[in-house]
Enzyme design. Structure first.
Site, PDB file in Angstrom:
ATOM      1  N   ASP A  21       0.826  -1.221   0.000  1.00  0.00           N
ATOM      2  CA  ASP A  21       0.000   0.000   0.000  1.00  0.00           C
ATOM      3  C   ASP A  21       0.861   1.272   0.000  1.00  0.00           C
ATOM      4  OD1 ASP A  21      -2.006  -1.852   0.303  1.00  0.00           O
ATOM      5  OD2 ASP A  21      -2.263  -1.518   2.450  1.00  0.00           O
ATOM      6  N   GLN A  24      -1.678  -9.035  -6.487  1.00  0.00           N
ATOM      7  CA  GLN A  24      -0.753  -7.901  -6.325  1.00  0.00           C
ATOM      8  C   GLN A  24       0.248  -8.131  -5.190  1.00  0.00           C
ATOM      9  OE1 GLN A  24      -3.498  -4.074  -6.861  1.00  0.00           O
ATOM     10  NE2 GLN A  24      -4.602  -5.843  -6.087  1.00  0.00           N
TER      11      GLN A  24
HETATM   12  O1  F6P Z   1      -2.390  -3.951   3.428  1.00  0.00           O
HETATM   13  C1  F6P Z   1      -2.229  -4.824   2.366  1.00  0.00           C
HETATM   14  C2  F6P Z   1      -3.559  -5.259   1.800  1.00  0.00           C
HETATM   15  O2  F6P Z   1      -3.315  -6.095   0.694  1.00  0.00           O
HETATM   16  C3  F6P Z   1      -4.481  -4.122   1.407  1.00  0.00           C
HETATM   17  O3  F6P Z   1      -4.140  -3.501   0.206  1.00  0.00           O
HETATM   18  C4  F6P Z   1      -5.815  -4.830   1.396  1.00  0.00           C
HETATM   19  O4  F6P Z   1      -6.854  -3.918   1.626  1.00  0.00           O
HETATM   20  C5  F6P Z   1      -5.690  -5.811   2.534  1.00  0.00           C
HETATM   21  O5  F6P Z   1      -4.301  -5.994   2.764  1.00  0.00           O
HETATM   22  C6  F6P Z   1      -6.333  -7.150   2.288  1.00  0.00           C
HETATM   23  O6  F6P Z   1      -6.220  -7.919   3.436  1.00  0.00           O
HETATM   24  P1  F6P Z   1      -6.504  -9.484   3.487  1.00  0.00           P
HETATM   25  O7  F6P Z   1      -5.272 -10.191   2.994  1.00  0.00           O
HETATM   26  O8  F6P Z   1      -6.789  -9.761   4.911  1.00  0.00           O
HETATM   27  O9  F6P Z   1      -7.667  -9.770   2.581  1.00  0.00           O
END
Ligand code: F6P
Length: 368
Positions: free
Chosen positions: A147, A294
């Site tokens: 991020d 990503q």
């Molecule tokens: O902070 C990294 C991130 O990939 C964010 O961009 C995204 O909103 C979140 O983590 C997703 O989290 P999880 O892996 O718990 O779905």
């Protein structure tokens, strides 16, 4: 071998969501510790969960050999375990009950005879480290996240790889959008920060970029798509950050993870925008949500280099006794900042950032 220091045994952990370059940091920390200072290195499993449950293993040279290019983390991670806010059980209604288990962490830290922790992670991990530091566990932080939203540093490792993944996807979407004369929306991650959308959008020449920092006017967004179709540009590429929101509206929540200290997971705004564009213009739209692609896979060269520099610098801070600080990049140099200044804060895209001006300059519409 460099001058010896008073610490003898360090722990290293990776916390929060995974990200390309974590293994490169673990490798740099461990190799510098072993080769330059003859320290013992203990890998803590699954982030703070391993500290809470006393799960750790000693890392030798072979454990960190051949991992520079590997995605993920050899130590595992968790984005639910924060020592000061840890869910151990559920109440009668099934809601998690949170507890402060910092004392347990301190017990395990002492039992393992550790002198310091290297905490590799984002704002949540730095917040955990800040709490541990306040209870007498020396920590050094290393900033990771796709991020790119950590305070105190201009960049985090993992970000450039994610930008490249999103840009590659956008380049592919470009060719199908132009063939079918469609409005194509690509949703990037990034939580409440628009860095990933902005960078990949500019890199791929997107026509519209919607970031959380700029509430968008859906009528204007639809208007730009319509105008483009009238002027013979028979397709439009829109990059939408998962945290983007309409004027006077709110973010789209994909799910709530009740036992996570940061429970909201965003996702789905691109479909909402796509449906509204079709409704307002009659243009055909398609949506692609890039999601966890990503975060996975091998780090790009830049992230391997940055992760190696960060990992090495973290170990140097540790041996110099500059504890409770996070390594950071400022004006192209590796520096360090107090961890508590980073904890629980987010660095958003500032409207006077040169990339915002450049995007607007080349005619990219930002939704306002
Ligand atoms: O902070 C990294 C991130 O990939 C964010 O961009 C995204 O909103 C979140 O983590 C997703 O989290 P999880 O892996 O718990 O779905």
């Amino acid at each position: 071998m460099a001058e010896t220091c008073k610490i003898k045994r360090i722990g290293v952990l990776t916390g929060g969501g995974d990200c390309p370059g974590l293994n490169a940091v673990i490798r740099a920390v461990t190799k510098t510790a072993l080769f330059q200072y003859n320290l013992e290195v203990w890998g803590i499993e699954d982030g703070y969960l391993g500290l809470i449950r006393n799960r750790m293993r000693r890392l030798a040279r072979d454990d960190v050999s051949n991992i520079l290019t590997a995605g993920g983390t050899i130590l595992g991670t968790s984005n639910k375990a924060n020592p000061s806010h840890f869910s151990t059980e559920k109440d009668e209604a099934g809601n998690p009950v949170f507890e402060d288990v910092t004392a347990r962490c301190l017990e395990h830290f002492k039992e393992r005879k550790l002198d310091l922790l290297i905490c590799i992670g984002g704002d949540g991990t730095m917040s955990g480290a800040s709490g541990l530091a306040a209870c007498g566990i020396p920590c050094v932080g290393v900033p990771k996240t796709i991020d790119n939203d950590l305070m105190g540093t201009e960049t985090t490792f993992g970000f450039q790889t994610a930008v490249q993944v999103a840009t590659d996807a956008l380049d592919r979407i470009h060719t199908t959008a132009s063939s079918h004369h469609r409005v194509m929306l690509v949703e990037t991650m990034g939580r409440n920060a628009g860095w990933l959308a902005l960078h990949s959008g500019v890199a791929s020449g997107a026509d519209i970029i919607l970031v959380p920092e700029v509430s968008f006017d859906i009528d204007k967004v639809a208007g730009v798509c319509e105008q483009r179709s009238c002027y013979g540009k028979a397709f439009t590429i829109i990059v939408v950050s998962e945290g983007a929101k309409p004027l006077g509206g709110d973010v789209v929540v994909n799910r709530i993870i009740k036992d996570s200290p940061d429970p909201i997971r965003l996702g789905g705004i691109s479909q909402v925008v796509a449906d509204q564009i079709t409704e307002k213009t009659g243009l055909e739209t398609r949506t692609t949500i890039l999601g966890h692609v990503q975060r996975g896979g091998t780090p790009c060269a830049y992230d391997r280099v940055l992760a190696t520099m960060f990992g090495h610098a973290a170990l140097e801070l540790a041996v110099q006794g500059q504890w409770n600080r996070m390594v950071a990049m400022q004006k192209g140099r590796i520096v360090s900042v107090p961890i508590e200044e980073v904890a629980n804060r987010q660095r958003l895209v500032a409207m006077d950032h040169p990339l915002v001006a450049a995007a607007r300059g080349v005619g990219t519409f930002l939704g306002d």
